[in-house]
Design a protein around this motif. Structure first.
Motif, mmCIF file in Angstrom:
data_model
loop_
_atom_site.group_PDB
_atom_site.id
_atom_site.type_symbol
_atom_site.label_atom_id
_atom_site.label_comp_id
_atom_site.label_asym_id
_atom_site.label_seq_id
_atom_site.Cartn_x
_atom_site.Cartn_y
_atom_site.Cartn_z
ATOM 1 N N ALA A 56 0.850 -1.195 0.000
ATOM 2 C CA ALA A 56 0.000 0.000 0.000
ATOM 3 C C ALA A 56 0.884 1.243 0.000
ATOM 4 C CB ALA A 56 -0.906 -0.004 1.231
ATOM 5 N N LYS A 57 0.711 2.098 -0.988
ATOM 6 C CA LYS A 57 1.460 3.353 -1.030
ATOM 7 C C LYS A 57 0.890 4.307 0.008
ATOM 8 C CE LYS A 57 2.708 2.965 -5.912
ATOM 9 N NZ LYS A 57 2.616 3.576 -7.264
ATOM 10 N N LEU A 58 1.764 4.852 0.844
ATOM 11 C CA LEU A 58 1.335 5.724 1.931
ATOM 12 C C LEU A 58 1.570 7.187 1.572
ATOM 13 C CD1 LEU A 58 2.725 3.799 5.028
ATOM 14 C CD2 LEU A 58 0.501 3.572 3.917
ATOM 15 N N ILE A 59 0.611 8.020 1.942
ATOM 16 C CA ILE A 59 0.750 9.460 1.741
ATOM 17 C C ILE A 59 0.321 10.191 3.009
ATOM 18 C CG2 ILE A 59 0.428 9.422 -0.760
ATOM 19 C CD1 ILE A 59 -2.484 10.208 -0.316
ATOM 20 N N GLN A 115 1.478 24.247 6.012
ATOM 21 C CA GLN A 115 1.971 23.115 6.794
ATOM 22 C C GLN A 115 3.056 23.497 7.788
ATOM 23 O OE1 GLN A 115 4.758 20.603 4.195
ATOM 24 N NE2 GLN A 115 3.345 21.480 2.703
ATOM 25 N N GLN A 116 3.855 24.530 7.496
ATOM 26 C CA GLN A 116 4.952 24.873 8.398
ATOM 27 C C GLN A 116 4.448 25.315 9.769
ATOM 28 O OE1 GLN A 116 4.134 26.411 5.649
ATOM 29 N NE2 GLN A 116 3.797 28.594 6.047
ATOM 30 N N LEU A 119 -9.640 16.597 0.569
ATOM 31 C CA LEU A 119 -8.355 16.438 1.241
ATOM 32 C C LEU A 119 -7.245 16.752 0.245
ATOM 33 C CD1 LEU A 119 -8.916 13.083 3.190
ATOM 34 C CD2 LEU A 119 -9.047 15.402 4.116
ATOM 35 N N LYS A 120 -6.068 17.015 0.786
ATOM 36 C CA LYS A 120 -4.912 17.299 -0.059
ATOM 37 C C LYS A 120 -3.713 16.545 0.499
ATOM 38 C CE LYS A 120 -2.316 21.146 -2.140
ATOM 39 N NZ LYS A 120 -2.199 22.626 -2.222
ATOM 40 N N ALA A 121 -2.840 16.089 -0.389
ATOM 41 C CA ALA A 121 -1.684 15.302 0.035
ATOM 42 C C ALA A 121 -0.404 16.107 -0.100
ATOM 43 C CB ALA A 121 -1.582 14.032 -0.800
ATOM 44 N N TRP A 122 0.573 15.773 0.728
ATOM 45 C CA TRP A 122 1.916 16.311 0.558
ATOM 46 C C TRP A 122 2.456 15.803 -0.786
ATOM 47 C CZ3 TRP A 122 -0.353 17.040 4.942
ATOM 48 C CH2 TRP A 122 0.147 17.957 5.869
ATOM 49 N N PRO A 123 3.361 16.522 -1.413
ATOM 50 C CA PRO A 123 3.792 16.168 -2.776
ATOM 51 C C PRO A 123 4.418 14.788 -2.904
ATOM 52 C CG PRO A 123 4.500 18.392 -2.204
ATOM 53 C CD PRO A 123 3.973 17.777 -0.953
ATOM 54 N N ASP A 124 5.166 14.352 -1.907
ATOM 55 C CA ASP A 124 5.921 13.105 -2.042
ATOM 56 C C ASP A 124 5.235 11.964 -1.295
ATOM 57 O OD1 ASP A 124 7.924 14.463 -3.457
ATOM 58 O OD2 ASP A 124 8.867 15.100 -1.569
#
Length: 265
Positions: free
Chosen positions: A158-161, A172-173, A226-231
């Motif tokens: 399973a690819k995790l994000i 995010q900072q 929802l939104k994911a971090w780029p990597d």
């Protein structure tokens, strides 16, 4: 003239050769020799008075007649296998109930896909999914590579994000080190959220971020909820556990699915 059994065998040879385009794989699946596969195809072509393949060599491209026949042939073969399984269950007095267990947070879209595939494999199956280990589970999924009294096989990782509400990801900072709601890689957290819905609601309410299988949130990412971090964060290995009392035809099918899943990129 071909008898009914020979016709069925010839149809199976036609369907599997069209599917694989490989004589060796076809013979392995049919548990016969390559010569027997060709003989069955020849018999079927003589019976139908047409050529089903443009050439009897890899990749065995279908002719116009073969293209016209393949869909009905697949349906006939599928229904015949379904009838065989049903009769076998009735003769043995076995229930068609199938119990499937999964570790908390095993991606539910995978379970839905598996359920759909199992229903196509045998529409008579009565499927029972449970998030808890049961005494009479036919097979199960988890992120643990060891389990007693089962045959353990790798499933698709399973690819995790890392995901959160879009406004949190955009800033995010300010919160990255403080608002962690869930990380599937940490087993001790598995009981914090019972089921996916509660956590996903918390994420959509911008209460924090979580690390989850990408497939679990794909629809919400596509809709912008929802939104994911780029990597990508990592991959979570998952495993299939086959119990000794899993029906043989289901076990064979699962092994085939496992091989195909592991070949996927």
């Amino acid at each position: 003239m071909m008898d009914e059994q020979a016709k069925q065998a010839a149809l199976e040879a036609f369907v599997y050769l069209a599917k694989h385009g490989n004589l060796i794989k076809c013979a392995e699946q049919l548990k016969c020799t390559e010569i027997q596969v060709i003989q069955r195809i020849d018999q079927l072509e003589k019976q139908l008075a047409c050529c089903l393949f443009n050439q009897h060599a890899a990749p065995f491209p279908l002719s116009s007649a073969g293209l016209a026949l393949i869909e009905q042939a697949e349906l006939i073969v599928s229904r015949y296998h379904e009838l065989q399984r049903h009769c076998r269950h009735l003769q043995l007095g076995k229930s068609l109930k199938l119990s499937i267990s999964y570790q908390a947070w095993f991606p539910s879209p995978w379970l839905t896909l598996l359920a759909n595939q199992l229903q196509r494999f045998d529409p008579l199956l009565d499927l029972h999914f449970s998030g808890n280990s049961q005494q009479h589970v036919h097979f199960s999924f988890s992120a643990q590579s060891q389990q007693n009294n089962t045959q353990v096989l790798s499933w698709r990782p399973a690819k995790l994000i890392k995901v959160a509400h879009p406004k949190l990801v955009n800033h995010q900072q300010r919160f990255d080190g403080h608002l962690k709601l869930f990380d599937i890689r940490e087993p001790q957290q598995s009981n914090l959220f019972i089921g996916e819905t509660l956590l996903l609601d918390a994420l959509e309410a911008a209460l924090g971020w979580a690390i989850l299988p990408q497939i679990s949130v794909e629809s919400r990412l596509a809709e912008g909820q929802l939104k994911a971090w780029p990597d990508l964060i990592a991959e979570l290995p998952t495993y299939l556990h086959l119990s000794h009392h899993c029906p043989e035809d289901i076990k064979t099918w699962l092994l085939q699915q496992q091989a195909e899943y592991c070949e996927l990129p």
